[in-house]
Scaffold this motif. Structure first.
Motif, mmCIF file in Angstrom:
data_model
loop_
_atom_site.group_PDB
_atom_site.id
_atom_site.type_symbol
_atom_site.label_atom_id
_atom_site.label_comp_id
_atom_site.label_asym_id
_atom_site.label_seq_id
_atom_site.Cartn_x
_atom_site.Cartn_y
_atom_site.Cartn_z
ATOM 1 N N GLY A 118 0.824 -1.189 0.000
ATOM 2 C CA GLY A 118 0.000 0.000 0.000
ATOM 3 C C GLY A 118 0.865 1.246 0.000
ATOM 4 N N LYS A 119 0.360 2.289 0.644
ATOM 5 C CA LYS A 119 1.081 3.549 0.635
ATOM 6 C C LYS A 119 2.322 3.482 1.520
ATOM 7 N N MET A 120 3.325 4.295 1.168
ATOM 8 C CA MET A 120 4.499 4.416 2.023
ATOM 9 C C MET A 120 4.109 5.232 3.255
ATOM 10 N N THR A 121 4.459 4.739 4.435
ATOM 11 C CA THR A 121 4.101 5.424 5.681
ATOM 12 C C THR A 121 5.288 6.087 6.362
ATOM 13 N N HIS A 122 6.481 5.543 6.189
ATOM 14 C CA HIS A 122 7.681 6.070 6.826
ATOM 15 C C HIS A 122 8.872 5.840 5.903
ATOM 16 N N ARG A 123 9.866 6.687 6.043
ATOM 17 C CA ARG A 123 11.155 6.414 5.427
ATOM 18 C C ARG A 123 12.221 7.050 6.315
ATOM 19 N N TRP A 124 13.353 6.375 6.394
ATOM 20 C CA TRP A 124 14.421 6.875 7.255
ATOM 21 C C TRP A 124 15.747 6.271 6.838
ATOM 22 N N SER A 125 16.807 6.777 7.436
ATOM 23 C CA SER A 125 18.121 6.177 7.213
ATOM 24 C C SER A 125 18.817 6.017 8.553
ATOM 25 N N GLY A 126 19.804 5.169 8.574
ATOM 26 C CA GLY A 126 20.628 4.964 9.761
ATOM 27 C C GLY A 126 22.054 4.724 9.344
ATOM 28 N N GLN A 127 22.937 4.727 10.305
ATOM 29 C CA GLN A 127 24.355 4.492 10.019
ATOM 30 C C GLN A 127 24.828 3.238 10.740
ATOM 31 N N VAL A 128 25.495 2.367 9.994
ATOM 32 C CA VAL A 128 26.111 1.184 10.583
ATOM 33 C C VAL A 128 27.624 1.337 10.487
ATOM 34 N N LEU A 129 28.315 0.657 11.366
ATOM 35 C CA LEU A 129 29.772 0.751 11.416
ATOM 36 C C LEU A 129 30.345 -0.631 11.119
ATOM 37 N N ASP A 130 30.773 -0.824 9.872
ATOM 38 C CA ASP A 130 31.317 -2.115 9.458
ATOM 39 C C ASP A 130 32.760 -2.268 9.918
ATOM 40 N N THR A 131 33.079 -3.424 10.479
ATOM 41 C CA THR A 131 34.468 -3.723 10.815
ATOM 42 C C THR A 131 35.096 -4.504 9.670
ATOM 43 N N ILE A 132 36.408 -4.465 9.576
ATOM 44 C CA ILE A 132 37.073 -5.071 8.424
ATOM 45 C C ILE A 132 37.055 -6.596 8.472
ATOM 46 N N ASP A 133 36.727 -7.185 9.646
ATOM 47 C CA ASP A 133 36.645 -8.649 9.708
ATOM 48 C C ASP A 133 35.298 -9.120 10.232
ATOM 49 N N TYR A 134 34.271 -8.257 10.129
ATOM 50 C CA TYR A 134 32.860 -8.605 10.297
ATOM 51 C C TYR A 134 32.384 -8.822 11.732
ATOM 52 N N ALA A 135 33.238 -8.666 12.725
ATOM 53 C CA ALA A 135 32.812 -8.783 14.120
ATOM 54 C C ALA A 135 33.145 -7.490 14.846
ATOM 55 N N GLY A 136 32.312 -7.123 15.818
ATOM 56 C CA GLY A 136 32.546 -5.908 16.567
ATOM 57 C C GLY A 136 33.780 -5.984 17.445
ATOM 58 N N SER B 286 37.694 -13.990 22.552
ATOM 59 C CA SER B 286 38.713 -13.855 21.506
ATOM 60 C C SER B 286 38.120 -13.420 20.167
ATOM 61 N N VAL B 287 36.857 -13.768 19.911
ATOM 62 C CA VAL B 287 36.225 -13.417 18.635
ATOM 63 C C VAL B 287 36.097 -11.903 18.491
ATOM 64 N N TYR B 288 35.802 -11.232 19.618
ATOM 65 C CA TYR B 288 35.499 -9.800 19.592
ATOM 66 C C TYR B 288 36.584 -8.942 20.240
ATOM 67 N N ALA B 289 37.699 -9.538 20.651
ATOM 68 C CA ALA B 289 38.727 -8.817 21.406
ATOM 69 C C ALA B 289 39.169 -7.547 20.680
ATOM 70 N N PRO B 290 39.077 -6.385 21.315
ATOM 71 C CA PRO B 290 39.482 -5.138 20.651
ATOM 72 C C PRO B 290 40.951 -5.086 20.252
ATOM 73 N N ASP B 291 41.807 -5.876 20.904
ATOM 74 C CA ASP B 291 43.231 -5.841 20.565
ATOM 75 C C ASP B 291 43.624 -6.897 19.541
ATOM 76 N N ARG B 292 42.639 -7.565 18.919
ATOM 77 C CA ARG B 292 42.991 -8.575 17.915
ATOM 78 C C ARG B 292 43.607 -7.901 16.702
ATOM 79 N N LYS B 293 44.387 -8.662 15.956
ATOM 80 C CA LYS B 293 45.064 -8.138 14.756
ATOM 81 C C LYS B 293 44.565 -8.931 13.550
ATOM 82 N N PRO B 294 43.555 -8.432 12.861
ATOM 83 C CA PRO B 294 42.947 -9.165 11.746
ATOM 84 C C PRO B 294 43.786 -9.085 10.471
#
Length: 501
Positions: free
Chosen positions: A320-338, A383-391
């Motif tokens: 039916g009719k469009m009721t809402h539209r919006w945008s958002g921002q995502v932050l992609d990491t280079i190895d897909y995990a936060g 270990s999957v999400y460790a901020p000090d990992r070196k991908p």
């Protein structure tokens, strides 16, 4: 049509006031989206005193701009994740994301939160004119991590009857702000304190505690969790491993029963995604998303929304009719995990950064992980999400994403977008060159000019105007500034410098 999401009519703690004076707690949480509020919930349930502080209203940031899919598989395909991180990390990634969905289900049930939570199937389907081998590769990877999956042909979208498909059972969807409203109420009942409209300007570790300074007071805590997605604690190291992307979502009315209730997404790049949301009376809403681009590298939202609507109406004629539209921002990491866990070089500051397009599951999973670390408990996902990992395997992604910085800084020698301020119409923003300086110029609806240096206060990247959201975007690391120069999205914490023309 203004940028307004389907969720935004749900207010959360509108009475939360500013921080005035000093406060103390066991754990301070910066950011009140799903990562921050989930962290506060987990910690207060474990007996810790918690303060949540946000630069804007509670839960008014990017969580209010999600499409609210709860899909625990990698947003960039499990087969791609396995190539970069290996089979064991891929298995742990899936298990952790699935536990996040389980946790949302458990919390909304135990706390009696009416948030339209529902388990349902998810369908990954072959993109238009694309080869089917990606479906076979993904089937193998998903089976290897232990996720339930079935290979099919066809989904209930027009023209997709013969496309190759993977069906994933036990995906989910919900109303994210209704859920967070319930979580926030439970937190308040457990003595969590909330401060809104209180930007944190500095974070410092000293004398066995963490101090968070604002313009009108400070918080002293035993530990702090920076749940702002783009960290305000780390200056550059982690920001070189992430890239901001803007994504668009449209909502349409549809008669109930016209589209089977499920999650749908295709293999195109950028991909499209579709889901239903329960509506009033005899109709529902169809949410359709996609048309992603690097933040600040396009200012054509109307064109992108038009393409998205055309794609949606072709596949779902009953819209039916469009009721809402919006945008958002995502932050992609280079190895897909936060990047989730203790900040590198810190003893008492923890991060929840980099949603990689899965901010809801990353946020809830990150809350469980950071809570365990703060309490000194072992966690298999660390270990999957460790901020000090070196991908190292993601070096190609690292180089590609960081080319943005070099290209962006080169814009300082380019001409301005306008030659004079007279060219600006009310409600418009553009870049003006004034000698050696670039000026971010905005004229409000009343005709008043707002002039600031066009340099992001994070590391100095060149800003771009976003006419859809009426803000200044930084393409490098995702900072966003209001027309008055105030930062409204991390990592920037300082306002733009006013200039005179």
């Amino acid at each position: 049509m203004a940028s307004t999401s389907l969720w935004m009519d749900t207010e959360i703690l509108p009475e939360a006031g500013k921080l005035e004076g000093d406060a103390h707690c066991d754990v301070a949480v910066v950011g009140s989206g799903i990562a921050g509020l989930s962290t506060a919930y987990e910690l207060c349930k474990r007996g810790r005193s918690v303060i949540v502080i946000d630069r804007k209203g509670i839960a008014s940031g990017m969580t209010a701009r999600t499409s609210a899919h709860l899909a625990p598989l990698c947003d960039d395909l499990m087969s791609e994740f396995r190539k970069l991180r290996g089979a064991e990390n891929a298995k742990l990634f899936y298990e952790s994301q699935a536990k996040a969905v389980d946790r949302i289900e458990a919390v909304q049930a135990s706390e009696t939160i009416a948030c339209d939570f529902r388990r349902l199937d998810g369908y990954l389907f072959q993109g238009d004119g694309m080869a089917a081998d990606v479906i076979d590769q993904e089937l193998e990877a998903v089976q290897q991590v232990g996720a339930p999956v079935h290979r099919l042909v066809g989904v209930p979208l027009k023209g997709c009857e013969s496309r190759h498909v993977l069906r994933y059972p036990r995906q989910a969807r919900f109303h994210p702000l209704k859920y967070l409203a319930g979580v926030a109420a439970v937190c308040e009942a457990n003595d969590v304190r909330f401060f809104a409209n209180s930007p944190v300007e500095e974070i410092a570790e000293r004398d066995g505690s963490v101090t968070l300074r604002t313009g009108h007071g400070q918080i002293t805590a035993g530990q702090a969790v920076i749940a702002t997605n783009a960290s305000i604690a780390d200056r550059l190291q982690l920001h070189t491993k992430v890239a901001p992307y803007r994504t668009y979502v449209l909502a349409f009315a549809i008669a109930r029963g016209e589209l089977p209730d499920a999650l749908y997404w295709d293999t195109e790049d950028p991909y499209h995604y579709v889901r239903l949301q329960t509506g009033p009376d005899d109709h529902d809403f169809v949410l359709v998303g996609g048309e992603d681009h690097k933040s600040g590298e396009a200012n054509n939202a109307d064109e992108r929304c038009a393409r998205l609507e055309s794609w949606a109406r072709e596949l779902i004629p009953a819209l039916g009719k469009m009721t809402h539209r919006w945008s958002g921002q995502v932050l992609d990491t280079i190895d897909y995990a936060g990047f989730i866990g203790r900040e590198p070089g810190s003893e008492r500051v923890y991060l929840a950064m980099g949603d990689s397009g899965q901010g809801l599951t990353h946020g809830v999973m990150g809350a469980m992980l950071n809570t365990a670390l703060i309490l000194g408990e072992d966690n298999p996902w660390q270990s999957v999400y460790a901020p000090d990992r070196k991908p190292l395997a993601a070096a190609r992604n690292f180089l590609r994403e960081n080319l943005t910085i070099l290209q962006n800084l080169a814009e300082y020698v380019a001409p301005g977008e306008i030659a004079s301020l007279e060219e600006l119409k009310p409600g418009e923003g553009a870049i003006l060159r004034q000698g050696l300086e670039k000026v971010a110029a905005y004229k409000d609806k009343a005709g008043e000019l707002h002039l600031h240096a066009a340099s992001c206060t994070h590391i100095g990247c060149h800003l771009h105007w976003n006419s859809f959201e009426s803000c200044w975007d930084c393409p490098c690391h995702g900072s966003i500034f209001a027309p008055n120069g105030q930062p409204i999205n991390a990592p920037a914490v300082s306002a733009l410098r006013p200039v005179k023309v």
